[in-house]
Design a protein around this motif. Structure first.
Motif, mmCIF file in Angstrom:
data_model
loop_
_atom_site.group_PDB
_atom_site.id
_atom_site.type_symbol
_atom_site.label_atom_id
_atom_site.label_comp_id
_atom_site.label_asym_id
_atom_site.label_seq_id
_atom_site.Cartn_x
_atom_site.Cartn_y
_atom_site.Cartn_z
ATOM 1 N N PRO A 1 43.680 36.922 42.058
ATOM 2 C CA PRO A 1 43.418 35.817 41.124
ATOM 3 C C PRO A 1 42.129 35.990 40.321
ATOM 4 O O PRO A 1 42.089 35.636 39.141
ATOM 5 N N ASP A 2 41.090 36.533 40.957
ATOM 6 C CA ASP A 2 39.800 36.603 40.278
ATOM 7 C C ASP A 2 39.740 37.673 39.194
ATOM 8 O O ASP A 2 38.794 37.716 38.419
ATOM 9 N N MET B 1 41.901 33.974 34.202
ATOM 10 C CA MET B 1 42.500 32.660 33.998
ATOM 11 C C MET B 1 41.603 31.655 34.699
ATOM 12 O O MET B 1 40.645 32.016 35.370
ATOM 13 N N ALA B 2 41.901 30.365 34.541
ATOM 14 C CA ALA B 2 41.168 29.350 35.299
ATOM 15 C C ALA B 2 42.132 28.222 35.593
ATOM 16 O O ALA B 2 42.948 27.865 34.767
ATOM 17 N N MET B 3 42.020 27.712 36.810
ATOM 18 C CA MET B 3 42.985 26.714 37.244
ATOM 19 C C MET B 3 42.284 25.386 37.504
ATOM 20 O O MET B 3 41.179 25.342 38.029
ATOM 21 N N PHE C 1 42.919 21.901 39.568
ATOM 22 C CA PHE C 1 43.782 21.509 40.683
ATOM 23 C C PHE C 1 44.039 20.009 40.693
ATOM 24 O O PHE C 1 43.236 19.217 40.216
ATOM 25 N N VAL D 1 34.267 29.259 31.680
ATOM 26 C CA VAL D 1 34.366 30.719 31.714
ATOM 27 C C VAL D 1 35.203 31.272 30.571
ATOM 28 O O VAL D 1 35.504 32.463 30.546
ATOM 29 N N TYR E 1 29.225 27.411 37.880
ATOM 30 C CA TYR E 1 29.515 28.410 38.915
ATOM 31 C C TYR E 1 30.086 29.703 38.334
ATOM 32 O O TYR E 1 29.625 30.802 38.647
ATOM 33 N N GLY E 2 31.098 29.555 37.483
ATOM 34 C CA GLY E 2 31.748 30.735 36.910
ATOM 35 C C GLY E 2 30.787 31.555 36.053
ATOM 36 O O GLY E 2 30.902 32.776 35.962
ATOM 37 N N ARG F 1 34.638 22.979 34.490
ATOM 38 C CA ARG F 1 34.404 24.171 35.303
ATOM 39 C C ARG F 1 35.361 25.290 34.899
ATOM 40 O O ARG F 1 34.995 26.452 34.840
ATOM 41 N N ARG G 1 51.389 29.159 40.512
ATOM 42 C CA ARG G 1 50.594 29.934 41.463
ATOM 43 C C ARG G 1 50.890 31.431 41.355
ATOM 44 O O ARG G 1 50.030 32.255 41.650
ATOM 45 N N PHE H 1 47.914 33.501 43.147
ATOM 46 C CA PHE H 1 47.827 33.063 44.538
ATOM 47 C C PHE H 1 49.131 33.322 45.288
ATOM 48 O O PHE H 1 49.166 33.250 46.510
ATOM 49 N N ASP I 1 47.392 22.242 37.304
ATOM 50 C CA ASP I 1 48.369 21.918 38.344
ATOM 51 C C ASP I 1 48.362 20.413 38.601
ATOM 52 O O ASP I 1 47.548 19.928 39.370
#
Lengths: 379, 268
Positions: A75-76, A80-82, A84, A153, A101-102, A149, A50, A55, A161
């Motif tokens: 974060p934005d 990077m992309a996480m 979960f 991007v 979405y991205g 997702r 995180r 975050f 995670d």
């Protein structure tokens, strides 16, 4: 020297005034590398992830992506992309909308988005599910959507995670290989948090083991498994059978003194011998993997090995081999063997030198081995 | 329990319950279509829709006060949402200091007897020239509506998993963008319910409107009050029926759209 894709330097994180969760972690990740952060719950691995994602703020230290310090960025803005553990898919959107979405954020044209989403759907084996609501998908499919997702991007770093821990065992095993294959094909840098040793071993190029806010060891799966640096790492990587020994160091050899349950043994060191963490004689604890031990009858101990004398107290057949619980001076060891023994048989646990990880014994470690309950002593 | 009369207690209870629920409603319905009804007749002497025509006559008081009521209700909803969306989000997400106290503060207008409160409000509003204005009535309704609005909005935002926002942030959405594309749409059913609730409360509100609005602002409940004071039960019944329609609609909405996980977080 090339610049690391991700470099973490002396990262310290604390929540409020409490003791820091990360107490100075440094890690360098090469481009395209797959890193697994492995540790028990509360070791700081999720906090580290995180912190990388933005975050959680660092109290001290730096995080550099391709040489640029990103520690102050939200974060934005970190590219990077996480993924979960809960998948965190948006239930008010379809599969395609989730993945796209991205791209919408990046103001891509409708056609570009549709094309890219189509590519990802087919890469992830989700053809035809684009218009499906994500709530109608199975756990494995949701996991793939979450991955899609994040990949849509083209992030510089993919953060995972514990993405597999909500899946059932069969799907999990399959997803490990799928994620690994996708990561290798795309050549993307990935950081994966897990508490599952096997998952880390199967997926990662390099495993980083954390304990109580520090990195205790990092290395390839082979290094971690065959040369655990500390008793903690040894236990954590599955060498959780422990026996107390007394060692004497000789020229390139280690002499195990005869004890209550073992005869004297002379072991080689190095690649074909025992793993001695510190060149130091005296009381020691030896860790070994259950898989490395075999049973022998009598005292026919070959050279370069150690035999512990015990008695079988329980036997079971999990499949392939028999599994025995062997009592050695009041301590139980689990040992696998192809042969059939019966409960009560006097046997030896035969440990080749390569199976042994030897650490200088710490007082509390010895106390635990001796079965002394410290709390009871205080009372 | 298979005795010959085991259906009896249940039936009696159901009949009584039906009577309690539908009795007053039936009375209302009969009054709404009675043109002449006087003692000693058990039922109206003549039936008809004369009074409906009177109520719905474009120039009549009833239509005027209906529009006033609707305007006040809509403005009250907007005012409440303007406070409850940011406040609800902040209360649900950030660990605000004095969080419990703030939640309680919104409850205060409900905690004391309303008449003294409204008399005082009327006195204060008089000083600002707000008495007898739509603005004044909207403000009174808003203080009253905020408790539902904020509490329900807080519950609705709390029910949106934080990771859903983080997922948007992690792939490049600004805080505002993730709020409007992820958080708000997911909290929308709860926010919608709170808006409808405030709307109905405003439509129904009597005491505050009476002290702050009379005589310049006449809402439907005030009209109903005046009509029944004058013994005009037909007008009163028809007005009451009009007020009943949105309430029933709301019940249906709640049952259809509001999920238990949101309702379970109200006041939490």
């Amino acid at each position: 020297m090339t610049v690391a894709a991700l470099e973490i330097q002396d990262a310290v994180v604390s929540y409020g005034d409490a003791e820091p969760v990360l107490k100075g972690v440094s890690l360098s990740v090469a481009s395209g590398e797959f890193i697994a952060l492995l540790g028990a719950s509360g070791c700081g691995k999720t906090t580290l992830l995180r912190a990388i994602s933005g975050f959680v703020r660092l109290r001290a230290g730096a995080i550099r992506v391709s040489g640029v310090d990103v520690a102050g960025l939200p974060p934005d803005k970190r590219d990077m992309a996480m993924v979960f553990q809960s998948y965190a898919l948006w239930p008010h959107m379809t599969t395609a909308q989730n993945i796209g979405y991205g791209l919408r954020l990046r103001r891509k044209s409708r056609n570009d988005i549709a094309r890219r989403v189509g590519e990802l759907l087919s890469m992830l084996g989700l053809e035809g599910l684009g218009e499906r609501k994500v709530t109608q998908l199975s756990g494995g499919q949701r996991q793939r959507v979450a991955l899609g997702r994040a990949l849509a991007v083209n992030p510089r770093i993919l953060l995972l995670d514990e993405p597999l821990s909500n899946l059932d065992a069969r799907v999990r095993g399959q997803m490990r290989h799928e994620i690994k294959a996708i990561q290798q094909n795309l050549g993307i840098t990935a950081i994966h948090v897990t508490h599952d040793r096997e998952e880390a071993m199967v997926m990662a190029d390099r495993i980083v083991i954390l304990n109580e806010g520090y990195i205790v060891q990092q290395g390839t799966p082979e290094e971690i498994y065959n040369r655990p640096a500390t008793p903690f790492v040894a236990s954590f990587t599955g060498a959780h059978n422990v026996v107390a020994l007394h060692l004497g160091i000789e020229d390139g050899l280690v002499r195990v003194a005869a004890g209550e349950h073992n005869a004297e043994a002379l072991l080689r060191l190095g690649s074909e011998g025992a793993h001695l963490a510190e060149p130091k004689g005296g009381p020691a604890s030896a860790h070994f993997h259950t898989e490395a031990a075999r049973l022998v009858i009598g005292d026919d101990a070959p050279p370069n090995s150690l035999t512990l004398r015990g008695r079988i107290t329980q036997s079971s057949y999990p499949g392939g081999v028999y599994r025995y619980a062997v009592d050695v001076g009041g301590r139980q060891f689990m040992v696998d063997d192809e042969r059939r023994f019966s409960t009560g048989d006097e046997v030896g646990i035969w440990l080749p030198a390569e199976a042994l990880h030897l650490y200088p014994a710490t007082p509390e470690h010895m106390a635990r081995l001796a079965g002394i309950d410290e709390n009871r002593d205080r009372l | 329990m298979t005795g010959p009369l085991n259906w009896l207690p249940r039936t009696i209870i159901l009949v009584l319950l039906a009577l309690v629920i539908f009795g007053p409603l039936t009375n209302l319905l009969i009054w709404a279509v009675a043109e002449q009804w006087y003692y000693p007749h058990k039922l109206p002497v003549t039936y008809g829709f004369k009074y409906w025509a009177e109520v719905f006559k474009p120039t009549g008081n009833a239509m005027l006060s209906l529009w006033t009521s609707l305007l006040i209700a809509v403005l009250t909803v907007l005012a409440c949402l303007a406070v409850s969306i940011p406040a609800g989000y902040a209360l649900a997400r950030r660990s605000l200091p004095w969080r419990a106290l703030i939640m309680l503060a919104f409850l205060l207008p409900q905690a004391f007897p309303s008449v003294p409160i409204y008399i005082n409000i009327a006195r204060i509003f008089y000083g600002y020239g707000l008495n007898g204005t739509i603005t004044g009535v909207v403000l009174v309704h808003t203080t009253h509506g905020l408790v539902f609005s904020v509490w329900i909005a807080t519950a609705a935002f709390a029910a949106v998993d934080r990771e859903l926002e983080e997922a948007a942030r992690s792939i490049g959405a600004s805080p505002l963008r993730s709020f409007f594309t992820v958080t708000l749409p997911l909290a929308a059913p709860g926010i919608m319910a709170s808006a409808i609730f405030v709307f109905l409360e405003s439509l129904d509100e009597f005491t505050g409107t009476f002290f702050v609005g009379v005589p310049d602002v006449t809402t439907l409940p005030l009209l109903l009050f005046n009509a029944s004071m004058e013994g005009n039960y037909q007008i009163a019944s028809i007005t009451a029926l009009i007020l009943l329609v949105p309430s029933v609609g709301f019940m249906l909405f709640i049952e259809r759209f509001l999920k238990a996980d949101v309702l379970g977080k109200v006041g939490a």
